[in-house]
Motif scaffolding. Sequence first.
Motif, PDB file in Angstrom:
ATOM      1  N   ALA A  22      33.162  30.082  -3.712  1.00 27.72           N
ATOM      2  CA  ALA A  22      34.124  30.096  -4.812  1.00 27.72           C
ATOM      3  C   ALA A  22      33.775  29.162  -5.966  1.00 27.72           C
ATOM      4  O   ALA A  22      34.267  29.347  -7.082  1.00 27.72           O
ATOM      5  CB  ALA A  22      35.512  29.741  -4.276  1.00 27.72           C
ATOM      6  N   THR A  23      32.945  28.146  -5.725  1.00 26.39           N
ATOM      7  CA  THR A  23      32.688  27.140  -6.766  1.00 26.39           C
ATOM      8  C   THR A  23      31.203  26.848  -6.908  1.00 26.39           C
ATOM      9  O   THR A  23      30.396  27.211  -6.059  1.00 26.39           O
ATOM     10  CB  THR A  23      33.398  25.817  -6.425  1.00 26.39           C
ATOM     11  OG1 THR A  23      32.813  25.272  -5.228  1.00 26.39           O
ATOM     12  CG2 THR A  23      34.886  26.028  -6.212  1.00 26.39           C
ATOM     13  N   GLU A  24      30.889  26.138  -7.991  1.00 29.53           N
ATOM     14  CA  GLU A  24      29.501  25.719  -8.215  1.00 29.53           C
ATOM     15  C   GLU A  24      29.053  24.727  -7.149  1.00 29.53           C
ATOM     16  O   GLU A  24      27.925  24.787  -6.667  1.00 29.53           O
ATOM     17  CB  GLU A  24      29.376  25.094  -9.605  1.00 29.53           C
ATOM     18  CG  GLU A  24      27.963  24.672  -9.970  1.00 29.53           C
ATOM     19  CD  GLU A  24      27.863  24.076 -11.347  1.00 29.53           C
ATOM     20  OE1 GLU A  24      27.342  22.943 -11.466  1.00 29.53           O
ATOM     21  OE2 GLU A  24      28.315  24.737 -12.309  1.00 29.53           O
ATOM     22  N   GLU A  25      29.938  23.812  -6.777  1.00 34.24           N
ATOM     23  CA  GLU A  25      29.589  22.827  -5.750  1.00 34.24           C
ATOM     24  C   GLU A  25      29.300  23.505  -4.423  1.00 34.24           C
ATOM     25  O   GLU A  25      28.385  23.105  -3.693  1.00 34.24           O
ATOM     26  CB  GLU A  25      30.719  21.802  -5.588  1.00 34.24           C
ATOM     27  CG  GLU A  25      30.813  20.793  -6.706  1.00 34.24           C
ATOM     28  CD  GLU A  25      29.526  20.000  -6.879  1.00 34.24           C
ATOM     29  OE1 GLU A  25      28.967  19.538  -5.863  1.00 34.24           O
ATOM     30  OE2 GLU A  25      29.065  19.859  -8.026  1.00 34.24           O
ATOM     31  N   ALA A  26      30.083  24.527  -4.108  1.00 33.37           N
ATOM     32  CA  ALA A  26      29.847  25.270  -2.866  1.00 33.37           C
ATOM     33  C   ALA A  26      28.505  25.990  -2.924  1.00 33.37           C
ATOM     34  O   ALA A  26      27.796  26.083  -1.914  1.00 33.37           O
ATOM     35  CB  ALA A  26      30.976  26.263  -2.620  1.00 33.37           C
ATOM     36  N   THR A  27      28.156  26.486  -4.105  1.00 38.25           N
ATOM     37  CA  THR A  27      26.855  27.136  -4.287  1.00 38.25           C
ATOM     38  C   THR A  27      25.725  26.144  -4.031  1.00 38.25           C
ATOM     39  O   THR A  27      24.738  26.464  -3.362  1.00 38.25           O
ATOM     40  CB  THR A  27      26.727  27.708  -5.708  1.00 38.25           C
ATOM     41  OG1 THR A  27      27.774  28.657  -5.942  1.00 38.25           O
ATOM     42  CG2 THR A  27      25.381  28.394  -5.899  1.00 38.25           C
ATOM     43  N   LYS A  28      25.873  24.941  -4.566  1.00 34.35           N
ATOM     44  CA  LYS A  28      24.848  23.913  -4.352  1.00 34.35           C
ATOM     45  C   LYS A  28      24.680  23.613  -2.866  1.00 34.35           C
ATOM     46  O   LYS A  28      23.558  23.568  -2.343  1.00 34.35           O
ATOM     47  CB  LYS A  28      25.232  22.622  -5.084  1.00 34.35           C
ATOM     48  CG  LYS A  28      25.219  22.695  -6.596  1.00 34.35           C
ATOM     49  CD  LYS A  28      25.648  21.341  -7.160  1.00 34.35           C
ATOM     50  CE  LYS A  28      25.823  21.382  -8.661  1.00 34.35           C
ATOM     51  NZ  LYS A  28      26.301  20.078  -9.184  1.00 34.35           N
ATOM     52  N   ASN A  29      25.798  23.390  -2.187  1.00 38.45           N
ATOM     53  CA  ASN A  29      25.747  22.994  -0.785  1.00 38.45           C
ATOM     54  C   ASN A  29      25.213  24.102   0.123  1.00 38.45           C
ATOM     55  O   ASN A  29      24.433  23.838   1.045  1.00 38.45           O
ATOM     56  CB  ASN A  29      27.143  22.572  -0.302  1.00 38.45           C
ATOM     57  CG  ASN A  29      27.621  21.294  -0.953  1.00 38.45           C
ATOM     58  OD1 ASN A  29      26.812  20.470  -1.377  1.00 38.45           O
ATOM     59  ND2 ASN A  29      28.927  21.119  -1.052  1.00 38.45           N
ATOM     60  N   ALA A  30      25.632  25.330  -0.151  1.00 34.02           N
ATOM     61  CA  ALA A  30      25.291  26.431   0.753  1.00 34.02           C
ATOM     62  C   ALA A  30      23.910  27.020   0.477  1.00 34.02           C
ATOM     63  O   ALA A  30      23.213  27.432   1.416  1.00 34.02           O
ATOM     64  CB  ALA A  30      26.354  27.532   0.658  1.00 34.02           C
ATOM     65  N   PHE A  31      23.513  27.073  -0.807  1.00 34.10           N
ATOM     66  CA  PHE A  31      22.293  27.807  -1.165  1.00 34.10           C
ATOM     67  C   PHE A  31      21.190  26.933  -1.768  1.00 34.10           C
ATOM     68  O   PHE A  31      20.017  27.076  -1.406  1.00 34.10           O
ATOM     69  CB  PHE A  31      22.631  28.930  -2.158  1.00 34.10           C
ATOM     70  CG  PHE A  31      23.634  29.934  -1.654  1.00 34.10           C
ATOM     71  CD1 PHE A  31      23.829  30.128  -0.294  1.00 34.10           C
ATOM     72  CD2 PHE A  31      24.399  30.678  -2.536  1.00 34.10           C
ATOM     73  CE1 PHE A  31      24.755  31.052   0.168  1.00 34.10           C
ATOM     74  CE2 PHE A  31      25.326  31.608  -2.090  1.00 34.10           C
ATOM     75  CZ  PHE A  31      25.507  31.792  -0.728  1.00 34.10           C
ATOM     76  N   ILE A  32      21.559  26.058  -2.706  1.00 35.12           N
ATOM     77  CA  ILE A  32      20.528  25.369  -3.495  1.00 35.12           C
ATOM     78  C   ILE A  32      19.941  24.162  -2.761  1.00 35.12           C
ATOM     79  O   ILE A  32      18.719  23.973  -2.746  1.00 35.12           O
ATOM     80  CB  ILE A  32      21.090  24.962  -4.875  1.00 35.12           C
ATOM     81  CG1 ILE A  32      21.515  26.229  -5.632  1.00 35.12           C
ATOM     82  CG2 ILE A  32      20.043  24.193  -5.674  1.00 35.12           C
ATOM     83  CD1 ILE A  32      22.285  25.982  -6.907  1.00 35.12           C
ATOM     84  N   MET A  33      20.784  23.363  -2.124  1.00 33.87           N
ATOM     85  CA  MET A  33      20.252  22.245  -1.348  1.00 33.87           C
ATOM     86  C   MET A  33      19.350  22.720  -0.205  1.00 33.87           C
ATOM     87  O   MET A  33      18.291  22.131   0.033  1.00 33.87           O
ATOM     88  CB  MET A  33      21.389  21.360  -0.835  1.00 33.87           C
ATOM     89  CG  MET A  33      22.037  20.527  -1.938  1.00 33.87           C
ATOM     90  SD  MET A  33      23.413  19.499  -1.366  1.00 33.87           S
ATOM     91  CE  MET A  33      22.536  18.337  -0.316  1.00 33.87           C
ATOM     92  N   PRO A  34      19.706  23.791   0.510  1.00 33.05           N
ATOM     93  CA  PRO A  34      18.779  24.323   1.522  1.00 33.05           C
ATOM     94  C   PRO A  34      17.458  24.794   0.928  1.00 33.05           C
ATOM     95  O   PRO A  34      16.409  24.672   1.569  1.00 33.05           O
ATOM     96  CB  PRO A  34      19.565  25.493   2.141  1.00 33.05           C
ATOM     97  CG  PRO A  34      20.996  25.117   1.957  1.00 33.05           C
ATOM     98  CD  PRO A  34      21.045  24.428   0.626  1.00 33.05           C
ATOM     99  N   MET A  35      17.478  25.311  -0.312  1.00 35.21           N
ATOM    100  CA  MET A  35      16.227  25.714  -0.956  1.00 35.21           C
ATOM    101  C   MET A  35      15.364  24.492  -1.258  1.00 35.21           C
ATOM    102  O   MET A  35      14.143  24.500  -1.030  1.00 35.21           O
ATOM    103  CB  MET A  35      16.523  26.486  -2.245  1.00 35.21           C
ATOM    104  CG  MET A  35      15.292  26.710  -3.129  1.00 35.21           C
ATOM    105  SD  MET A  35      13.988  27.663  -2.302  1.00 35.21           S
ATOM    106  CE  MET A  35      14.507  29.320  -2.719  1.00 35.21           C
ATOM    107  N   ILE A  36      15.991  23.426  -1.772  1.00 33.58           N
ATOM    108  CA  ILE A  36      15.247  22.195  -2.042  1.00 33.58           C
ATOM    109  C   ILE A  36      14.627  21.666  -0.756  1.00 33.58           C
ATOM    110  O   ILE A  36      13.465  21.241  -0.721  1.00 33.58           O
ATOM    111  CB  ILE A  36      16.177  21.140  -2.685  1.00 33.58           C
ATOM    112  CG1 ILE A  36      16.644  21.613  -4.064  1.00 33.58           C
ATOM    113  CG2 ILE A  36      15.454  19.797  -2.815  1.00 33.58           C
ATOM    114  CD1 ILE A  36      17.700  20.726  -4.698  1.00 33.58           C
ATOM    115  N   ALA A  37      15.400  21.719   0.330  1.00 34.13           N
ATOM    116  CA  ALA A  37      14.892  21.277   1.631  1.00 34.13           C
ATOM    117  C   ALA A  37      13.750  22.166   2.101  1.00 34.13           C
ATOM    118  O   ALA A  37      12.759  21.685   2.676  1.00 34.13           O
ATOM    119  CB  ALA A  37      16.018  21.270   2.660  1.00 34.13           C
TER     120      ALA A  37
END
Length: 364
Positions: A22-37
């Motif tokens: 639902a939010t940008e922060e949720a997008t970061k946590n669910a999708f973008i941080m795992p990509m960085i990892a």
Amino acid sequence: MDFKDTLLQLAERIEKQKGSIATEEATKNAFIMPMIAALGYDVFNPFEVVPELDCDLVKKKGEKIDYAIKKDDETILLIECKHCGQDLNLHDTQLKKYFVASNARFGVLTNGVEYRFYTDLEKVNIMDDKPFLVINMLDMSDNDIEQLKKFHKSYYNVENILSTAQELKYTTELRNLLCKEFDSPSPDFVKFFTKQVYDGVVNQKIIDQFTPLIKKSITSIVNDTISDRLNLAIKTNDEVVADSTTPNAVEDELPEGVVFFDKETGIVTTEDELDSFLIVKAILRPVVDISRVYYRDTLSYFGILLDDNNRKPICRMYFNAQSVKYISTFDENKKETRHEIKSLDDIYDYTEQLRATISYYDKK
């Protein structure tokens, strides 16, 4: 788990969860941080990943980039994040401002599903208007994965990436241009080829006459290429079966129901998938020229497309899990919905949705 498997696992997660973010922060946590990892960086190490890095030239507005990736104490990559449902075309100017204020050579604009990679090929420290690389996590090719791998902590080499960035930028633009021309040939495109075969004056009347002929010729070439590859796969399978009397042939024999196996990509094409393609073509025949209907097999799904265009998905078959089979359909906003099916005959239950998909694209 290797890099490719990690990305494919992340892609499956995105496919399942994107409708619930639902939010940008949720997008970061669910999708973008795992990509960085996945790229080998420790998201909890401030010497590698810096959230909210100050990128304000005038030091008054407090403008910050979502993530800055660092290597050897230098910022190498800026990542600007948006909600997974947002159109990235509306936000590239923001990244451009951050890019100027940083020494990083690369910037990424992403909504967690699509990643757009930018650099400064045209003017030093001024971000190019167009990305040199675009990755869609839900439609990744092996080449996409190889390009992403260059940004992995273990393989990162700025000169190596820059040496291929310009080539990638222009090949992507040329590919998009050709796809557009193949889908709907422009008068100049038609005129160029018509002059090669027509001796008279190429006026508007002749262009109108040759436009459908050129489009039909392009479709025929593509269909023949697909047919040749399919025939080669079937022939290879037949040769393996014919040689099954030899001691070592059993190791190379394809499993029952498998028509083709690509050892390099790991993609398996089955009889059920090809049969589903034929069923969908039969369903669509009353509403579209079936020469416009294509398929592309991937590791995650068997996709059926209009005009061989990834931007025009008709449906997808998820047959890799032996216990459960799914067909997914798309609405006018390209939102994907999966439906469990018990047999291939159940595909006919989605006739209305499949035919409606054609109308969405042809209206546009």
